[in-house]
Design an enzyme around this catalytic site. Structure first.
Site, PDB file in Angstrom:
ATOM      1  N   GLU A  98       0.852  -1.200   0.000  1.00 40.33           N
ATOM      2  CA  GLU A  98       0.000   0.000   0.000  1.00 40.33           C
ATOM      3  C   GLU A  98       0.875   1.234   0.000  1.00 40.33           C
ATOM      4  OE1 GLU A  98      -2.261  -0.163   3.583  1.00 40.33           O
ATOM      5  OE2 GLU A  98      -3.125  -2.108   3.073  1.00 40.33           O
ATOM      6  N   LYS A 129       2.096   4.597   1.621  1.00 40.38           N
ATOM      7  CA  LYS A 129       2.125   5.140   2.978  1.00 40.38           C
ATOM      8  C   LYS A 129       1.770   6.619   2.867  1.00 40.38           C
ATOM      9  CE  LYS A 129       4.841   5.130   7.197  1.00 40.38           C
ATOM     10  NZ  LYS A 129       4.671   6.522   7.577  1.00 40.38           N
ATOM     11  N   ASP A 137       1.077  10.347   3.903  1.00 43.01           N
ATOM     12  CA  ASP A 137       1.781  11.181   4.874  1.00 43.01           C
ATOM     13  C   ASP A 137       0.851  12.269   5.415  1.00 43.01           C
ATOM     14  OD1 ASP A 137       3.792  12.130   6.410  1.00 43.01           O
ATOM     15  OD2 ASP A 137       4.879  13.128   4.789  1.00 43.01           O
ATOM     16  N   TYR A 143      -7.150   2.428   5.630  1.00 40.88           N
ATOM     17  CA  TYR A 143      -6.307   1.289   5.240  1.00 40.88           C
ATOM     18  C   TYR A 143      -6.263   0.148   6.256  1.00 40.88           C
ATOM     19  CZ  TYR A 143      -3.312   4.555   7.799  1.00 40.88           C
ATOM     20  OH  TYR A 143      -2.815   5.447   8.705  1.00 40.88           O
ATOM     21  N   LYS A 160      10.379   3.507   3.756  1.00 38.68           N
ATOM     22  CA  LYS A 160      10.291   4.955   3.534  1.00 38.68           C
ATOM     23  C   LYS A 160      11.083   5.337   2.283  1.00 38.68           C
ATOM     24  CE  LYS A 160       9.344   7.696   6.712  1.00 38.68           C
ATOM     25  NZ  LYS A 160       8.947   8.011   8.040  1.00 38.68           N
ATOM     26  N   CYS A 205      17.920  44.472  14.923  1.00 36.11           N
ATOM     27  CA  CYS A 205      17.351  44.493  13.575  1.00 36.11           C
ATOM     28  C   CYS A 205      18.431  44.878  12.556  1.00 36.11           C
ATOM     29  CB  CYS A 205      16.200  45.491  13.522  1.00 36.11           C
ATOM     30  SG  CYS A 205      15.545  45.697  11.867  1.00 36.11           S
ATOM     31  N   CYS A 220      17.470  48.504  11.117  1.00 39.74           N
ATOM     32  CA  CYS A 220      17.376  49.759  11.858  1.00 39.74           C
ATOM     33  C   CYS A 220      18.140  49.720  13.179  1.00 39.74           C
ATOM     34  CB  CYS A 220      15.923  50.121  12.122  1.00 39.74           C
ATOM     35  SG  CYS A 220      15.155  49.087  13.368  1.00 39.74           S
ATOM     36  N   CYS A 242      11.221  42.886  15.099  1.00 36.51           N
ATOM     37  CA  CYS A 242      11.787  44.208  15.299  1.00 36.51           C
ATOM     38  C   CYS A 242      10.646  45.084  15.816  1.00 36.51           C
ATOM     39  CB  CYS A 242      12.317  44.765  13.980  1.00 36.51           C
ATOM     40  SG  CYS A 242      12.637  46.535  14.078  1.00 36.51           S
ATOM     41  N   CYS A 257      11.676  51.735  11.726  1.00 34.51           N
ATOM     42  CA  CYS A 257      12.454  50.800  10.902  1.00 34.51           C
ATOM     43  C   CYS A 257      12.110  51.026   9.428  1.00 34.51           C
ATOM     44  CB  CYS A 257      12.120  49.375  11.326  1.00 34.51           C
ATOM     45  SG  CYS A 257      13.024  48.129  10.423  1.00 34.51           S
TER      46      CYS A 257
END
Ligand code: IVH
Length: 667
Positions: free
Chosen positions: A111, A113, A115, A222, A309, A404, A407, A422, A428
């Site tokens: 089957e 898998k 996610d 499933y 996987k 920042c 500024c 910031c 700024c």
């Protein structure tokens, strides 16, 4: 049986069947319109006959506004996980182990898998009675109300199903829905979901099932569990489950040899990229239930199944630098600058580092060789560091910046928040320019000016906020580099035209945090003018359709600041639209003059849009949030419980569709 009851039940059956054709088989047999009409008919009947309420009626699929914490429920059978393998050799080992243990012929069901996030559904007498998340495997959250909004999950079954059983599967957010959701969140500067799995599990745990409904989750099942299952193989049970209405993957295949298993893996490793939902591997299960029982379980997982996987697409490259981007709301995002590397068909030069915790968790140093993955994510991310490759030339540890980059203001980090901000909202330059860029964008004021010119005007001191745009004169622009009379005229005209932009877009343009285009529309419709929004209390705000705590607080915070109020006043003075207009409506009479009417529920003879127009044509105001100033609630079937409560508390008069028609003399 009562005639109405019969009618209700036959509609429910019919709609459930259409739902199955549409969402499970992807083969609709009637038009969306016909479906909606039938659904509406059922809604009306149910509203008139609450005695026939059924939690599994197709009308519950839209969810409701009731917010509640999830109840924890113990799983009847623990929800185990699967052993993971990553190589063909591991798969061969599993196959050999099974062969030795059984010492007889066996088949393997392969089957996909999926996610997403796992769910366990319980059905009794063909009705969905409970949906529980995996939780810790022993007990999970009861998310039944949310699961009922997922169209691929049948609420009532068809055919010859066992009286009681559980079925497990995966709840998924399709790629397309995920991408749209993130686009919307980006627009509203809300944190993005890293992948559809996180988005699906986050959605399933939303407290408001109406929101879940909007997110359009999908589901594949499933695994069937129960005391007396109908068939003695896993595959056969799944086929039967499909006939009862469940969405079972068409990819599922019985393999008789190890070679067939490998063929399945190799085929889907490529083909999965064309699926509408995310998959991260293959699950191998022994087909015979008797053989499954012979093999049994370890403490954590069955011995009769294993997950293979897929290799996430991954590359290794050097980290050269970490730079930081400041958004218009001040959120600071770290970005890894990499040596360009080929990954899943594109060249990757930059990767997201999300936040300070992620950087620290990786113990990242400049010059590190880092692993970059694209598995499931849109933006590539750094998943690890090859510490063995570290040499004498290794650079310093990456420390999240304290100030920042634009500024110099000291960054702040909100409690329980991963992001740094910031705080220098007004000083700024990047935030200021970002706000202007937002103000002029197409969905907001639609002023035809690019970001380079905003930069230029800002640096030349022509503008320092969006309101300054309305002070620009031809002569300010004509003499700028690369500007001439024509381009200057065009911009001035575009600025002038923006004064006609409707209120909802002006509200969006203000750049209030969490007030994206959709929210702005709701607020504008609900409160109708900037004055009412500016002076709204928390309760006023949350009574507007779809406005929750976070948005309400953000609006209040915005208007608490004197600078923001001044900014709005300036825009008002320039003539921008700060209230809803109904100049478009041709007046038919004045029966509703000065009255405000809220519409709720569904109606027999008019759509809600038609009613809205009628209210306005007769001089009334159609409002979307209830307050003590609301005169009437025009009530149809299925009114939301919160609206109903509030209207009763405020003693608002109820009008039926018929009474309304009489009032305006339509009948
Ligand atoms: S069977 C006892 N089949 O993978 C066996 N699981 O680690 C129960 N998953 O929690 C799981 N696709 O969320 C099974 N076709 C599939 C699956 C699948 C995805 C997920 C599921 C489970 C995890 C196993």
């Amino acid at each position: 049986m009562d005639n109405v009851q019969q009618q209700i039940e036959s509609l429910r059956k019919e709609l459930e069947q259409h739902n199955y054709s549409y969402y499970v088989l992807s083969q609709p047999t009637i038009s969306d319109y016909e479906f909606d009409m039938k659904l509406r008919q059922l809604q009306d009947l149910e509203a008139a006959h609450p005695e026939f309420f059924d939690p599994n009626s197709p009308t519950v699929r839209v969810g409701n506004d009731i917010t509640k914490e999830f109840k924890q429920v113990a799983h009847r059978y623990p929800m185990l996980s699967l052993g993971n393998t990553y190589s063909e050799a591991d798969v061969s080992d599993f196959y050999e182990r099974v062969r030795k243990a059984l010492n007889e012929d066996f088949e393997i069901v392969c089957e996909l898998k999926y996610d997403g996030t796992s769910i366990s559904l319980t059905y009794q007498d063909g009705k969905l009675v409970q949906a529980v998340t995996r939780g810790d495997g022993e007990k999970g959250d009861d998310v039944t109300a949310n699961a009922r909004t997922i169209h691929a999950i049948p609420l009532t079954l068809q055919g010859d199903y066992p009286a009681e059983f559980e079925i497990r599967g995966e709840v998924l957010m399709p790629w397309s829905v995920f991408e749209n959701l993130n686009k919307e969140r980006e627009e509203q500067e809300e944190p993005l979901f890293a992948n559809p799995r996180n988005a699906a599990s986050g959605t399933l745990k939303l407290l408001n099932s109406k929101e879940v409904f909007k997110r359009k989750l999908d589901s594949y099942l499933y695994y069937l569990l129960g005391e007396d299952l109908p068939a003695d193989t896993h595959f056969q049970n799944l086929q039967l489950a499909r006939s009862w209405g469940f969405k079972i993957s068409d990819a599922t295949k019985v393999c008789k040899t190890l070679q067939e298993v490998f063929d399945f893996i190799n085929y889907w490793d490529v083909e999965r990229k064309n699926l509408p939902v995310a998959t991260d591997g293959i699950v191998l299960k022994v087909n015979s239930i008797r053989q499954q029982e012979m093999l049994g379980y370890t403490a954590k997982s069955p011995r009769w199944a294993i997950a293979y996987k897929f290799q996430a697409e991954r590359a290794c490259t050097r980290l050269n630098e970490v730079t930081y981007q400041v958004g218009r709301t001040g959120a600071v995002t770290p970005v890894a600058n990499l040596n360009p590397v080929q990954l899943a068909g594109t060249v990757v030069k930059r990767a997201s580092l999300h936040n300070a915790d992620i950087i620290n968790g990786l113990d990242l140093h400049l010059g590190d060789m880092v692993y970059v993955e694209k598995g499931g994510e849109i933006i590539p991310k750094i998943v690890g560091v090859n510490t063995d490759a570290r040499g004498a030339d290794l650079g310093p540890k990456v420390e999240f910046i304290k100030v920042c980059p634009e500024c110099g203001a000291e960054l702040v980090r909100g409690e329980d928040e991963a992001a740094h901000y910031c705080p220098n909202e007004d000083g700024c330059p990047t935030q200021r320019m970002g706000k202007i860029e937002h103000f002029v964008c197409r969905k907001a004021m639609n002023i035809n000016i690019g970001s380079e010119n905003i930069d230029l005007f800002y640096k030349k001191g022509l503008i320092s906020n969006s309101a300054d745009l309305y002070e620009l004169k031809l002569e300010d622009l004509m003499h700028l580099e690369r500007w001439g009379l024509k381009s200057a005229q065009n911009l001035i005209k575009s600025i002038e035209d923006s004064k006609q932009v409707p209120f909802e877009r002006v509200l969006f343009a203000l750049g209030i945090r969490y007030v994206g285009a959709t929210v702005a529309k709701k607020l504008a419709q609900g409160l109708e003018s900037i004055e009412r929004i500016e002076n709204a209390t928390y309760d006023d705000l949350v009574s507007v359709d779809e406005i929750g705590e976070i948005i309400a607080n953000s609006v209040i915070r915005f208007f608490k600041k004197e600078e923001n109020r001044e900014f709005v006043n300036r825009l008002k003075a320039y003539g921008l639209k700060f209230e809803m207009s109904n100049d478009m409506v041709e007046q038919m009479g004045d029966a509703l003059q000065g009255l405000s009417v809220i519409i709720s529920g569904t109606f027999e003879r008019h759509s809600r849009d038609e009613l809205k127009v009628l209210i306005e044509q007769y001089g009334g105001k159609n409002v979307t949030s209830i307050s003590s100033k609301t005169d009437y609630l025009l009530a149809g079937a299925n009114i939301g419980p919160s609206k109903l409560d509030k209207a009763k508390k405020l003693n608002i008069k109820f009008l039926s569709e018929e009474e309304f028609e009489q009032m305006i003399g339509e009948k």
